[in-house]
Write an enzyme that holds these catalytic residues in place. Structure first.
Site: not given
Length: 282
Positions: A198, A227, A246
């Site tokens: 993360r 993000e 991601h």
């Protein structure tokens, strides 16, 4: 339709699970998450409503491990940078000194040797890497020997020795900004930081400074905070970094398997059976 809803399947953190939603769904029995990380959920709040929770650890492990190794290799050989050179309309010849770093024989430090971390170790062994790992609990000796991994009780020891440091931890209050200025300065100036956990596990301001001043060689991030990053963020202006959106679990087969695992957990909850991947509040 609130009274009819008995299960929620979360995809990419949607819908947002808050007190208002939980109060509106009196017959909700289970929330199934599309992935492993549960840091976007208030587990204690959900449990207080008598709702069970499950994630999908089996479906995502191999795909996320592949992403970690892809970032390691891409950073080591500067693939994004040299791709941009190769397709540039102004290039007439290739420089001879576009040098990457060797992976075989290098030391990989894995912080977080859970299911995904162990699969990364298996892949790194195939690339003839030396493997160190730091974890809350040490793995069995047989598991260490299977991948040739050495346990580092203290994270500092791993940071000082590793050529590549890969973060594979869950985000908790204990791991928030786990890697900051002090930890980056412990790393070798030739080392690369890879984060597939993360974004908030890394102090991004400290990382910017470390990359700008040569404290470490490079970074490769599949996760950031937030993000996506704001378009004027200094990380986006650096050459010695790779950032991907991601991608960890994003393959066709993994997406299908995640859905299957979620359905399995939902059906178990609705039938009053144990959830195969139940997550309990800590």
């Amino acid at each position: 339709v609130g009274k009819k809803v008995q299960a929620i399947y979360l995809w990419w953190h949607k819908p947002v699970i808050d007190k208002e939603l939980l109060q509106s769904l009196p017959n909700l029995k289970v929330i199934a998450n599309s992935g492993v990380g549960m840091d976007h959920l208030d587990l204690k709040l959900i449990a207080s409503f008598g709702v069970k929770m499950a994630n999908a650890p089996h479906a995502v492990s191999s795909t996320t491990a592949d992403t970690g190794m892809a970032l390691l290799l891409a950073s080591a050989r500067r693939l994004v940078e040299v791709h941009n050179i190769s397709i540039s309309p102004s290039v007439e010849y290739y420089e001879a000194d576009i040098l990457g770093v060797k992976v075989a024989g290098a030391t990989l430090g894995i912080i977080g040797m859970g299911r995904i971390g162990y699969k990364i170790a298996l892949r790194a062994k195939a690339f003839e890497m030396n493997i160190l790992y730091h974890n809350r609990t040490r793995r069995k000796v047989q598991e260490e020997q299977a991948v040739g991994a050495t346990y580092c009780k203290k994270i500092d020891s791993l940071l000082q020795q590793a050529d590549f440091v890969m973060l594979v931890v869950t985000l908790t209050p204990q791991t928030h900004k786990l890697i900051g200025k002090r930890e980056l300065e412990l790393m070798k100036p030739t080392a690369t930081l890879i984060n597939i956990s993360r974004g908030a596990v890394v102090d991004q301001e400290a990382l910017v400074a470390a990359l700008q001043t040569g404290v470490i060689r490079a970074a490769a991030l599949d996760v950031t905070s937030p993000e996506p990053l704001p378009r004027d963020h200094p990380l986006l202006k650096l050459k010695n970094i790779i950032i991907t959106p991601h991608l960890g679990i994003k393959t066709d087969k993994a997406t299908y398997m995640i859905t299957e695992e979620a359905v399995e957990n939902i059906l178990a909850a609705l039938s009053g059976l144990p959830l195969p991947s139940e997550v309990l509040p800590s």
